[in-house]
Design an enzyme around this catalytic site. Sequence first.
Site, short mmCIF file in Angstrom:
data_model
loop_
_atom_site.label_atom_id
_atom_site.label_comp_id
_atom_site.label_asym_id
_atom_site.label_seq_id
_atom_site.Cartn_x
_atom_site.Cartn_y
_atom_site.Cartn_z
N PHE A 260 0.81 -1.22 0.00
CA PHE A 260 0.00 0.00 0.00
C PHE A 260 0.84 1.27 0.00
CE2 PHE A 260 0.94 -0.53 4.51
CZ PHE A 260 1.20 0.77 4.91
N LYS B 81 -1.31 -8.01 -8.62
CA LYS B 81 -2.14 -7.97 -7.41
C LYS B 81 -1.60 -6.84 -6.53
CE LYS B 81 -3.23 -9.07 -2.98
NZ LYS B 81 -3.10 -7.96 -2.04
N GLU C 111 -4.99 -4.41 -1.30
CA GLU C 111 -6.43 -4.15 -1.19
C GLU C 111 -6.71 -2.84 -0.44
OE1 GLU C 111 -5.38 -7.19 2.08
OE2 GLU C 111 -4.66 -6.55 0.11
N ARG C 112 -5.67 -2.28 0.18
CA ARG C 112 -5.84 -1.01 0.89
C ARG C 112 -5.77 0.20 -0.05
NH1 ARG C 112 -1.99 -2.02 6.23
NH2 ARG C 112 -3.27 -3.64 7.18
N SER D 114 6.10 -6.85 3.94
CA SER D 114 6.71 -7.08 5.24
C SER D 114 7.60 -8.32 5.23
CB SER D 114 5.63 -7.24 6.31
OG SER D 114 4.91 -8.44 6.09
N CYS E 23 9.94 1.55 3.31
CA CYS E 23 10.99 0.62 3.71
C CYS E 23 12.37 1.25 3.69
CB CYS E 23 10.97 -0.62 2.81
SG CYS E 23 11.41 -0.28 1.10
N GLU F 297 10.48 -3.43 12.87
CA GLU F 297 10.04 -2.43 11.90
C GLU F 297 8.68 -1.90 12.34
OE1 GLU F 297 9.80 -1.91 7.10
OE2 GLU F 297 8.94 -3.75 7.91
#
Length: 486
Positions: free
Chosen positions: A154, A178, A181-182, A231, A286, A386
């Site tokens: 996202f 893909k 979805e956020r 992640s 990141c 993180e």
Amino acid sequence: MITTEIKRVKNHINGEWVESTGTEVEAVPNPATGKIIAYVPLSPKEDVEKAVEAAKAAYKTWSKVPVPNRSRQLYKYLQLLQENKEELAKIITLENGKTLTDATGEVQRGIEAVELATSAPNLMMGQALPNIASGIDGSIWRYPIGVVAGITPFNFPMMIPLWMFPLAIACGNTFVLKTSERTPLLAERLVELFYEAGFPKGVLNLVQGGKDVVNSILENKDIQAVSFVGSEPVARYVYETGTKNGKRVQALAGAKNHAVVMPDCNLEKTVQGVIGSAFASSGERCMACSVVAVVDEIADEFIDVLVAETKKLKVGDGFNEDNYVGPLIRESHKERVLGYINSGVADGATLLVDGRKINEEVGEGYFVGATIFDGVNQEMKIWQDEIFAPVLSIVRVKDLEEGIKLTNQSKFANGAVIYTSNGKHAQTFRDNIDAGMIGVNVNVPAPMAFFAFAGNKASFFGDLGTNGTDGVQFYTRKKVVTERWF
């Protein structure tokens, strides 16, 4: 175009917008207000299978299109992205929450990735050596690998997808995307502009959803390679599952990026650099700086200036140009971040700037302000994990050697920065740090698209990174030809 109506997001398969065959949906809120702006389908396996079949069919002809022609097609896409920069940035701010300034910067970095993809004819050139033996020539040829897939997060809904599908498609592959979805709305617009540029149906397919889509991609035997950014636990899962199923995988994972501040640094520029790296994009990136190892000699002065400047930062809706820190992506993430701040206090760190205490005017959004801890050590969760938020930990070190040692003790090794005016210090840092991407007086050492992007240790699973020649090698297979003619 951005509207106030609640949108029902669709998949894009074989050149058409189609409803998901599933019935499950997830609400998409504006992070700055909490108000619902869309519903995204959590597509089932069947939708992925349809997308893969469309990509397989398109591959038969797309892979045969001459490389320069594929490049010219991407130039048309590049032009459309440039013409719609302002709209794309607004969509990012609407659904991701980052400030419009940060969103505009992301749009430009995404465009630069497409610029790289248009140069695929140069990057795909093989090698040849005549007369390797008497009357025998040797050569290496690069070919596309087939249907490939990308799973993106996202936090950079434009830049990261554009790391993947333009270069893969330029190399002659077809693609199943893909996205998170956020943040489904920006993905829709990227696909719309792609087909507006005139690409054949099925070359790019978009399947919206969550874990079921990820698992279907990893298990589908017709997908040859998977690119992932996310992640560390999910990256590890994607790499292990994908490779077990015979796929080529690049999985870019989490980070805990350190900056070492030397006494010979330019103090003013260093403070502004750390603020930009730690708190821009709400720390949800990141490559954000989350730990500063500051040498004792300059520590007090550096911290005093850093705290004073940080307290000036305004928090609020990203569409307000006065705001520097926007909302976090979801309420659940906000609660997670508040938990980390509370744990830092409980573990004995000194809270110099408390992001829990922000102005009431921010309203119902998912806001956490810039936060700074001093007196942090390696036993604390705020140093180890993180957090993915505007939370900065300060560790005092006696010298460069201790700063390097501290940085290398992290399980992550994505990016690392040194602030110094001493070339020898910079050289020592470069040669001894574990991180895959290193900055010398560069706040966010994310390389331009023609260089590879990849960390080390728990920040990256795979061999070849995204972008640059690494990206071309990842999306192609080579054939070595040894030939003799009679």
